[in-house]
Write a protein that holds these residues in place. Structure first.
Motif, PDB file in Angstrom:
ATOM      1  N   ARG A  60      19.731 -15.983   7.779  1.00  0.00           N
ATOM      2  CA  ARG A  60      20.755 -16.802   8.425  1.00  0.00           C
ATOM      3  C   ARG A  60      21.558 -15.989   9.429  1.00  0.00           C
ATOM      4  NH1 ARG A  60      24.632 -18.642   4.361  1.00  0.00           N
ATOM      5  NH2 ARG A  60      25.914 -16.949   5.068  1.00  0.00           N
ATOM      6  N   CYS A  61      21.893 -14.758   9.069  1.00  0.00           N
ATOM      7  CA  CYS A  61      22.739 -13.930   9.929  1.00  0.00           C
ATOM      8  C   CYS A  61      21.967 -13.211  11.032  1.00  0.00           C
ATOM      9  CB  CYS A  61      23.472 -12.894   9.094  1.00  0.00           C
ATOM     10  SG  CYS A  61      24.658 -13.619   7.945  1.00  0.00           S
ATOM     11  N   CYS A  62      20.707 -12.912  10.787  1.00  0.00           N
ATOM     12  CA  CYS A  62      19.950 -12.082  11.727  1.00  0.00           C
ATOM     13  C   CYS A  62      18.623 -12.708  12.122  1.00  0.00           C
ATOM     14  CB  CYS A  62      19.660 -10.719  11.102  1.00  0.00           C
ATOM     15  SG  CYS A  62      21.100  -9.865  10.483  1.00  0.00           S
ATOM     16  N   GLY A  63      18.406 -13.933  11.746  1.00  0.00           N
ATOM     17  CA  GLY A  63      17.099 -14.559  11.932  1.00  0.00           C
ATOM     18  C   GLY A  63      16.636 -14.679  13.362  1.00  0.00           C
ATOM     19  N   SER A  64      17.548 -14.724  14.309  1.00  0.00           N
ATOM     20  CA  SER A  64      17.131 -14.923  15.696  1.00  0.00           C
ATOM     21  C   SER A  64      16.970 -13.609  16.447  1.00  0.00           C
ATOM     22  CB  SER A  64      18.149 -15.804  16.426  1.00  0.00           C
ATOM     23  OG  SER A  64      19.419 -15.157  16.431  1.00  0.00           O
ATOM     24  N   ASP A  65      17.304 -12.489  15.810  1.00  0.00           N
ATOM     25  CA  ASP A  65      17.186 -11.189  16.464  1.00  0.00           C
ATOM     26  C   ASP A  65      15.753 -10.682  16.366  1.00  0.00           C
ATOM     27  OD1 ASP A  65      19.891 -11.331  16.880  1.00  0.00           O
ATOM     28  OD2 ASP A  65      20.403  -9.989  15.229  1.00  0.00           O
ATOM     29  N   ASP A  66      15.238 -10.161  17.480  1.00  0.00           N
ATOM     30  CA  ASP A  66      13.923  -9.546  17.465  1.00  0.00           C
ATOM     31  C   ASP A  66      14.051  -8.132  16.921  1.00  0.00           C
ATOM     32  OD1 ASP A  66      12.582 -11.720  18.551  1.00  0.00           O
ATOM     33  OD2 ASP A  66      12.970 -11.072  20.610  1.00  0.00           O
ATOM     34  N   VAL A  67      13.169  -7.769  16.026  1.00  0.00           N
ATOM     35  CA  VAL A  67      13.167  -6.427  15.448  1.00  0.00           C
ATOM     36  C   VAL A  67      12.254  -5.553  16.295  1.00  0.00           C
ATOM     37  CG1 VAL A  67      12.594  -5.059  13.413  1.00  0.00           C
ATOM     38  CG2 VAL A  67      13.530  -7.369  13.152  1.00  0.00           C
ATOM     39  N   PRO A  68      12.770  -4.418  16.764  1.00  0.00           N
ATOM     40  CA  PRO A  68      11.910  -3.504  17.533  1.00  0.00           C
ATOM     41  C   PRO A  68      10.721  -3.066  16.683  1.00  0.00           C
ATOM     42  CG  PRO A  68      14.213  -2.851  17.712  1.00  0.00           C
ATOM     43  CD  PRO A  68      14.143  -3.933  16.668  1.00  0.00           C
ATOM     44  N   ILE A  69       9.561  -2.999  17.305  1.00  0.00           N
ATOM     45  CA  ILE A  69       8.330  -2.670  16.589  1.00  0.00           C
ATOM     46  C   ILE A  69       8.425  -1.303  15.917  1.00  0.00           C
ATOM     47  CG2 ILE A  69       5.867  -2.158  16.896  1.00  0.00           C
ATOM     48  CD1 ILE A  69       5.870  -4.342  19.078  1.00  0.00           C
ATOM     49  N   ASP A  70       9.015  -0.321  16.602  1.00  0.00           N
ATOM     50  CA  ASP A  70       9.100   1.014  16.009  1.00  0.00           C
ATOM     51  C   ASP A  70      10.032   1.033  14.795  1.00  0.00           C
ATOM     52  OD1 ASP A  70      11.285   0.633  17.777  1.00  0.00           O
ATOM     53  OD2 ASP A  70      11.576   2.789  17.993  1.00  0.00           O
ATOM     54  N   LEU A  71      11.092   0.238  14.816  1.00  0.00           N
ATOM     55  CA  LEU A  71      11.991   0.161  13.659  1.00  0.00           C
ATOM     56  C   LEU A  71      11.266  -0.458  12.471  1.00  0.00           C
ATOM     57  CD1 LEU A  71      14.698   0.403  12.224  1.00  0.00           C
ATOM     58  CD2 LEU A  71      15.342  -1.796  13.240  1.00  0.00           C
ATOM     59  N   ARG A  72      10.543  -1.536  12.718  1.00  0.00           N
ATOM     60  CA  ARG A  72       9.794  -2.179  11.639  1.00  0.00           C
ATOM     61  C   ARG A  72       8.793  -1.205  11.031  1.00  0.00           C
ATOM     62  NH1 ARG A  72       5.829  -5.108   9.474  1.00  0.00           N
ATOM     63  NH2 ARG A  72       6.266  -7.158   8.653  1.00  0.00           N
ATOM     64  N   ALA A  73       8.107  -0.445  11.879  1.00  0.00           N
ATOM     65  CA  ALA A  73       7.124   0.520  11.393  1.00  0.00           C
ATOM     66  C   ALA A  73       7.789   1.597  10.541  1.00  0.00           C
ATOM     67  CB  ALA A  73       6.372   1.144  12.564  1.00  0.00           C
ATOM     68  N   LYS A  74       8.960   2.085  10.963  1.00  0.00           N
ATOM     69  CA  LYS A  74       9.678   3.099  10.185  1.00  0.00           C
ATOM     70  C   LYS A  74      10.100   2.551   8.823  1.00  0.00           C
ATOM     71  CE  LYS A  74      11.758   5.628  14.027  1.00  0.00           C
ATOM     72  NZ  LYS A  74      13.037   5.955  14.681  1.00  0.00           N
ATOM     73  N   VAL A  75      10.651   1.350   8.823  1.00  0.00           N
ATOM     74  CA  VAL A  75      11.111   0.746   7.570  1.00  0.00           C
ATOM     75  C   VAL A  75       9.937   0.508   6.627  1.00  0.00           C
ATOM     76  CG1 VAL A  75      12.172  -1.303   6.543  1.00  0.00           C
ATOM     77  CG2 VAL A  75      13.201  -0.257   8.568  1.00  0.00           C
ATOM     78  N   MET A  76       8.857  -0.054   7.145  1.00  0.00           N
ATOM     79  CA  MET A  76       7.688  -0.310   6.303  1.00  0.00           C
ATOM     80  C   MET A  76       7.094   0.996   5.773  1.00  0.00           C
ATOM     81  SD  MET A  76       7.658  -3.509   6.064  1.00  0.00           S
ATOM     82  CE  MET A  76       6.135  -3.737   5.185  1.00  0.00           C
ATOM     83  N   GLY A  77       7.106   2.046   6.588  1.00  0.00           N
ATOM     84  CA  GLY A  77       6.618   3.349   6.140  1.00  0.00           C
ATOM     85  C   GLY A  77       7.455   3.907   5.008  1.00  0.00           C
ATOM     86  N   ARG A  78       8.780   3.775   5.127  1.00  0.00           N
ATOM     87  CA  ARG A  78       9.673   4.249   4.062  1.00  0.00           C
ATOM     88  C   ARG A  78       9.474   3.439   2.788  1.00  0.00           C
ATOM     89  NH1 ARG A  78      14.301   7.525   5.164  1.00  0.00           N
ATOM     90  NH2 ARG A  78      15.372   6.385   3.509  1.00  0.00           N
TER      91      ARG A  78
END
Length: 103
Positions: A60-78
């Motif tokens: 609800r609070c962040c649903g419309s924000d695009d997540v940078p691909i590199d950030l997503r990759a870092k988070v998924m890696g962690r």
């Protein structure tokens, strides 16, 4: 975490794969096992409800924000390293500030 009661699917397995269940990223048969477990285990059901509420709030609070691909990759890696049992030092996983040239 375990409620101390015997279940066909162990509490630790359910909690290890809770986000896969929440995100519908597992086969239907696995989802059914988790649903049965939640009917039998109130501590896991409570954890599921809490995580589901957090997920809805974030959407609800962040649903419309695009997540940078590199950030997503870092988070998924962690996340994967944590699942494998690695202890990770606290690190900043926020994206670098956007420069005026990038805008």
């Amino acid at each position: 975490m375990s409620c101390g009661e015997p279940h066909e699917t162990d509490c630790s397995e359910v909690l290890d794969h809770l986000y896969e269940f929440l995100d519908r990223e597992m086969p239907d048969g696995e989802c059914t096992k988790f649903e049965v477990h939640f009917e039998e285990c109130s501590p896991c059901l409570e954890k599921y409800g809490l995580e589901q509420a957090v997920k809805k709030l974030v959407k609800r609070c962040c649903g419309s924000d695009d997540v940078p691909i590199d950030l997503r990759a870092k988070v998924m890696g962690r996340i994967e390293l944590i699942r494998e049992g690695h202890v990770l030092p606290e690190q900043d996983v926020t994206p670098a500030p956007v420069t005026s040239q990038e805008q």
